[in-house]
Design a protein around this motif. Structure first.
Motif, PDB file in Angstrom:
ATOM      1  N   ALA A 269     -30.733  30.266  19.723  1.00  0.00           N
ATOM      2  CA  ALA A 269     -29.288  30.043  19.576  1.00  0.00           C
ATOM      3  C   ALA A 269     -28.974  29.271  18.295  1.00  0.00           C
ATOM      4  O   ALA A 269     -28.012  29.579  17.578  1.00  0.00           O
ATOM      5  CB  ALA A 269     -28.746  29.299  20.791  1.00  0.00           C
ATOM      6  N   THR A 270     -29.787  28.268  17.989  1.00  0.00           N
ATOM      7  CA  THR A 270     -29.551  27.474  16.783  1.00  0.00           C
ATOM      8  C   THR A 270     -29.687  28.337  15.537  1.00  0.00           C
ATOM      9  O   THR A 270     -28.867  28.256  14.611  1.00  0.00           O
ATOM     10  CB  THR A 270     -30.536  26.294  16.719  1.00  0.00           C
ATOM     11  N   GLY A 271     -30.732  29.168  15.484  1.00  0.00           N
ATOM     12  CA  GLY A 271     -30.902  30.052  14.336  1.00  0.00           C
ATOM     13  C   GLY A 271     -29.765  31.054  14.204  1.00  0.00           C
ATOM     14  O   GLY A 271     -29.297  31.349  13.101  1.00  0.00           O
ATOM     15  N   THR A 272     -29.308  31.581  15.341  1.00  0.00           N
ATOM     16  CA  THR A 272     -28.196  32.538  15.311  1.00  0.00           C
ATOM     17  C   THR A 272     -26.956  31.912  14.695  1.00  0.00           C
ATOM     18  O   THR A 272     -26.306  32.507  13.810  1.00  0.00           O
ATOM     19  CB  THR A 272     -27.882  33.020  16.745  1.00  0.00           C
ATOM     20  N   TRP A 273     -26.624  30.701  15.132  1.00  0.00           N
ATOM     21  CA  TRP A 273     -25.391  30.084  14.650  1.00  0.00           C
ATOM     22  C   TRP A 273     -25.535  29.523  13.236  1.00  0.00           C
ATOM     23  O   TRP A 273     -24.533  29.407  12.514  1.00  0.00           O
ATOM     24  CB  TRP A 273     -24.896  29.046  15.644  1.00  0.00           C
ATOM     25  N   ARG A 274     -26.758  29.208  12.816  1.00  0.00           N
ATOM     26  CA  ARG A 274     -26.940  28.866  11.403  1.00  0.00           C
ATOM     27  C   ARG A 274     -26.616  30.068  10.538  1.00  0.00           C
ATOM     28  O   ARG A 274     -25.987  29.934   9.484  1.00  0.00           O
ATOM     29  CB  ARG A 274     -28.378  28.394  11.169  1.00  0.00           C
ATOM     30  N   ALA A 275     -27.022  31.272  10.990  1.00  0.00           N
ATOM     31  CA  ALA A 275     -26.698  32.482  10.245  1.00  0.00           C
ATOM     32  C   ALA A 275     -25.193  32.720  10.193  1.00  0.00           C
ATOM     33  O   ALA A 275     -24.649  33.167   9.173  1.00  0.00           O
ATOM     34  CB  ALA A 275     -27.403  33.686  10.860  1.00  0.00           C
ATOM     35  N   VAL A 276     -24.502  32.412  11.292  1.00  0.00           N
ATOM     36  CA  VAL A 276     -23.041  32.527  11.286  1.00  0.00           C
ATOM     37  C   VAL A 276     -22.446  31.612  10.218  1.00  0.00           C
ATOM     38  O   VAL A 276     -21.514  31.998   9.495  1.00  0.00           O
ATOM     39  CB  VAL A 276     -22.472  32.184  12.678  1.00  0.00           C
ATOM     40  N   LEU A 277     -22.990  30.416  10.091  1.00  0.00           N
ATOM     41  CA  LEU A 277     -22.505  29.483   9.066  1.00  0.00           C
ATOM     42  C   LEU A 277     -22.840  29.984   7.673  1.00  0.00           C
ATOM     43  O   LEU A 277     -22.069  29.771   6.733  1.00  0.00           O
ATOM     44  CB  LEU A 277     -23.097  28.093   9.302  1.00  0.00           C
ATOM     45  N   VAL A 278     -23.965  30.650   7.516  1.00  0.00           N
ATOM     46  CA  VAL A 278     -24.290  31.257   6.225  1.00  0.00           C
ATOM     47  C   VAL A 278     -23.290  32.359   5.903  1.00  0.00           C
ATOM     48  O   VAL A 278     -22.806  32.473   4.772  1.00  0.00           O
ATOM     49  CB  VAL A 278     -25.733  31.806   6.234  1.00  0.00           C
ATOM     50  N   ARG A 279     -22.964  33.177   6.885  1.00  0.00           N
ATOM     51  CA  ARG A 279     -21.974  34.234   6.664  1.00  0.00           C
ATOM     52  C   ARG A 279     -20.611  33.654   6.297  1.00  0.00           C
ATOM     53  O   ARG A 279     -19.871  34.234   5.487  1.00  0.00           O
ATOM     54  CB  ARG A 279     -21.839  35.097   7.931  1.00  0.00           C
ATOM     55  N   LYS A 280     -20.281  32.507   6.889  1.00  0.00           N
ATOM     56  CA  LYS A 280     -18.956  31.924   6.669  1.00  0.00           C
ATOM     57  C   LYS A 280     -18.881  31.103   5.391  1.00  0.00           C
ATOM     58  O   LYS A 280     -17.871  31.154   4.674  1.00  0.00           O
ATOM     59  CB  LYS A 280     -18.589  31.041   7.866  1.00  0.00           C
ATOM     60  N   TYR A 281     -19.958  30.344   5.102  1.00  0.00           N
ATOM     61  CA  TYR A 281     -19.896  29.388   3.995  1.00  0.00           C
ATOM     62  C   TYR A 281     -20.856  29.692   2.847  1.00  0.00           C
ATOM     63  O   TYR A 281     -20.861  28.958   1.847  1.00  0.00           O
ATOM     64  CB  TYR A 281     -20.177  27.972   4.524  1.00  0.00           C
ATOM     65  N   GLY A 282     -21.658  30.726   2.979  1.00  0.00           N
ATOM     66  CA  GLY A 282     -22.499  31.180   1.874  1.00  0.00           C
ATOM     67  C   GLY A 282     -23.358  30.102   1.248  1.00  0.00           C
ATOM     68  O   GLY A 282     -24.147  29.442   1.914  1.00  0.00           O
ATOM     69  N   GLY A 283     -23.176  29.896  -0.047  1.00  0.00           N
ATOM     70  CA  GLY A 283     -24.013  28.997  -0.822  1.00  0.00           C
ATOM     71  C   GLY A 283     -23.899  27.537  -0.472  1.00  0.00           C
ATOM     72  O   GLY A 283     -24.679  26.718  -0.988  1.00  0.00           O
ATOM     73  N   ALA A 284     -22.972  27.160   0.387  1.00  0.00           N
ATOM     74  CA  ALA A 284     -22.902  25.757   0.817  1.00  0.00           C
ATOM     75  C   ALA A 284     -24.081  25.392   1.699  1.00  0.00           C
ATOM     76  O   ALA A 284     -24.372  24.218   1.901  1.00  0.00           O
ATOM     77  CB  ALA A 284     -21.594  25.510   1.570  1.00  0.00           C
ATOM     78  N   ASN A 285     -24.787  26.402   2.214  1.00  0.00           N
ATOM     79  CA  ASN A 285     -25.951  26.163   3.057  1.00  0.00           C
ATOM     80  C   ASN A 285     -27.185  25.903   2.196  1.00  0.00           C
ATOM     81  O   ASN A 285     -27.460  26.654   1.257  1.00  0.00           O
ATOM     82  CB  ASN A 285     -26.227  27.378   3.943  1.00  0.00           C
ATOM     83  N   PRO A 286     -27.964  24.873   2.492  1.00  0.00           N
ATOM     84  CA  PRO A 286     -29.199  24.619   1.742  1.00  0.00           C
ATOM     85  C   PRO A 286     -30.179  25.779   1.866  1.00  0.00           C
ATOM     86  O   PRO A 286     -30.221  26.470   2.893  1.00  0.00           O
ATOM     87  CB  PRO A 286     -29.766  23.351   2.389  1.00  0.00           C
TER      88      PRO A 286
ATOM     89  N   ARG B 116     -33.224  25.841   2.440  1.00  0.00           N
ATOM     90  CA  ARG B 116     -34.234  25.721   3.496  1.00  0.00           C
ATOM     91  C   ARG B 116     -33.843  26.464   4.761  1.00  0.00           C
ATOM     92  O   ARG B 116     -34.705  26.845   5.557  1.00  0.00           O
ATOM     93  CB  ARG B 116     -34.506  24.245   3.811  1.00  0.00           C
ATOM     94  N   PHE B 117     -32.543  26.684   4.970  1.00  0.00           N
ATOM     95  CA  PHE B 117     -32.118  27.366   6.183  1.00  0.00           C
ATOM     96  C   PHE B 117     -32.474  28.851   6.175  1.00  0.00           C
ATOM     97  O   PHE B 117     -32.418  29.504   7.223  1.00  0.00           O
ATOM     98  CB  PHE B 117     -30.613  27.189   6.392  1.00  0.00           C
ATOM     99  N   PHE B 118     -32.820  29.383   5.017  1.00  0.00           N
ATOM    100  CA  PHE B 118     -33.194  30.795   4.935  1.00  0.00           C
ATOM    101  C   PHE B 118     -34.684  31.001   5.213  1.00  0.00           C
ATOM    102  O   PHE B 118     -35.120  32.125   5.432  1.00  0.00           O
ATOM    103  CB  PHE B 118     -32.846  31.358   3.554  1.00  0.00           C
ATOM    104  N   ALA B 119     -35.479  29.936   5.168  1.00  0.00           N
ATOM    105  CA  ALA B 119     -36.932  30.066   5.254  1.00  0.00           C
ATOM    106  C   ALA B 119     -37.419  30.671   6.575  1.00  0.00           C
ATOM    107  O   ALA B 119     -38.285  31.561   6.557  1.00  0.00           O
ATOM    108  CB  ALA B 119     -37.590  28.720   5.000  1.00  0.00           C
ATOM    109  N   PRO B 120     -36.917  30.227   7.753  1.00  0.00           N
ATOM    110  CA  PRO B 120     -37.461  30.803   8.991  1.00  0.00           C
ATOM    111  C   PRO B 120     -37.199  32.301   9.138  1.00  0.00           C
ATOM    112  O   PRO B 120     -38.057  33.041   9.627  1.00  0.00           O
ATOM    113  CB  PRO B 120     -36.745  30.003  10.092  1.00  0.00           C
ATOM    114  N   GLY B 121     -36.028  32.764   8.695  1.00  0.00           N
ATOM    115  CA  GLY B 121     -35.755  34.197   8.758  1.00  0.00           C
ATOM    116  C   GLY B 121     -36.689  34.979   7.857  1.00  0.00           C
ATOM    117  O   GLY B 121     -37.219  36.039   8.244  1.00  0.00           O
TER     118      GLY B 121
END
Length: 346
Positions: free
Chosen positions: A230-247, A249-254
């Protein structure tokens, strides 16, 4: 964001969402009541539709101490519960506390000092995970290690300073009001998202390592897997919404999950003879080999382990965290969040 000066001892509202927390709720509330902060306090518990004795325990605590008040959270989600508790609270400082966490006695006093000293909109400290069973202790070890969660200062030691986000949070109510509180549509990662909006509005987020919180993580690997998916899913939602504002490191597990999938497919094709070993495909096994080596190194370096059983549990926990988070991230990137929620405490 312009905040009015805080008095030396501002009144404080503690807000806590509660859902199926009978094993932790009373201890969490009593650590709030035991704070050495001399200012006025209130505690607002937002009660979701629990299936255990959480409501009964909350009612007994409210009957025992008038500073404890109760509100309903029929939506059960954490952001909705936090917003309901904040709306029912009254004081200029709002402190989020989770029902499965315990504050050190000086938490509020030191947090208010930092809030005033730094003219901050929000202050957070360090989360120290702790467990009582072999599996929960393994999960706690991985929470406390950069090999498990990594990145966030509040998962380890560090120097005080401006921060991207904060664990839990000691907020100026003015800052919460200015950005509209938590987004009820963000079911995980709500802290990071709220702090991003506060920073974009000109507010300061401050990391204060003297603030310590004991966190009781999930007690089984199955519940951990649900939580991290669930945490990974919603981090992706935040990436979709805020793009480059995400560090980054959040892309590494995917990326890890994709690389491991490629390696496992290549291995299956090679072992079954569909592809010859001389084809050059063995190079695709490198991600799997590198990851297994990294897990072995992490298992050797993470402290507080006793014997081979602890090390095996640590290794399995690390893989569960990484793979479930990464799989959830890929789900969220491709399909969005939908109604993916963490049902490990439900």
């Amino acid at each position: 964001m312009i905040l009015t000066p805080l008095p030396e001892l501002p009144a404080v509202s503690y807000v806590m969402p509660v859902l199926n927390e009978e094993g932790f709720l009373e201890a969490a509330v009593r650590t709030i009541l035991a704070q050495d902060y001399p200012g006025e306090k209130e505690i607002v518990l937002a009660l979701g539709p629990s299936r255990d004795r959480s409501d009964e325990i909350a009612g007994a605590l409210a009957a025992e101490d008038p500073r404890v008040r109760l509100v309903e959270n029929p939506q059960r989600d954490i952001p909705a519960g936090l917003n309901a508790a904040i709306a029912a609270s009254r004081h200029p400082v709002v402190i989020r506390v989770d029902a499965h966490s315990e504050l050190t006695p000086d938490y509020t006093r030191r947090g208010i000092e930092a809030l005033r000293r730094e003219s901050a909109a929000n202050v957070g400290g360090i989360m120290r995970a702790a467990g009582s069973t072999p599996v929960q202790r393994a999960i706690a070890r991985c929470y406390n290690s950069p090999f498990g969660l990594g990145g966030g200062a509040y998962h380890g030691d560090g120097e005080p300073g401006p921060a991207e986000s904060a664990y839990l949070g000691i907020f100026r109510r003015e800052a919460l009001d200015a950005v509209g509180g938590y987004d009820p549509a963000i079911l995980r990662g709500e802290d990071w998202e709220l702090n991003l909006r506060i920073r974009r509005a000109g507010g300061r987020i401050w990391f204060e390592p003297r603030l310590q919180v004991t966190y009781h993580p999930r007690a089984s690997l199955g519940d951990l897997a649900k939580q991290f998916f669930a945490t990974g899913t919603w981090r992706a939602v935040l990436v979709r919404k805020y793009g480059g504002a995400n560090p980054i490191r959040f892309f590494a597990p995917g990326a890890l999950v994709v690389a491991l999938a490629v390696s496992l497919v290549a291995l299956a094709l090679l072992v079954t003879g569909v592809l010859p070993w001389a084809s050059g495909w063995p190079v695709l096994l490198a991600p799997l080999a590198a990851y297994l080596l990294a897990i072995a190194v992490a298992t050797l370096r993470i402290p507080e382990q006793r014997g081979i059983r602890d090390r095996l549990l640590t290794a399995v926990t690390l893989v569960t965290m990484h793979v479930c988070w990464g799989s959830g991230f890929l789900r969220g990137i491709t399909l969005g969040g939908g109604r993916v929620v963490d049902r490990s405490r439900m």
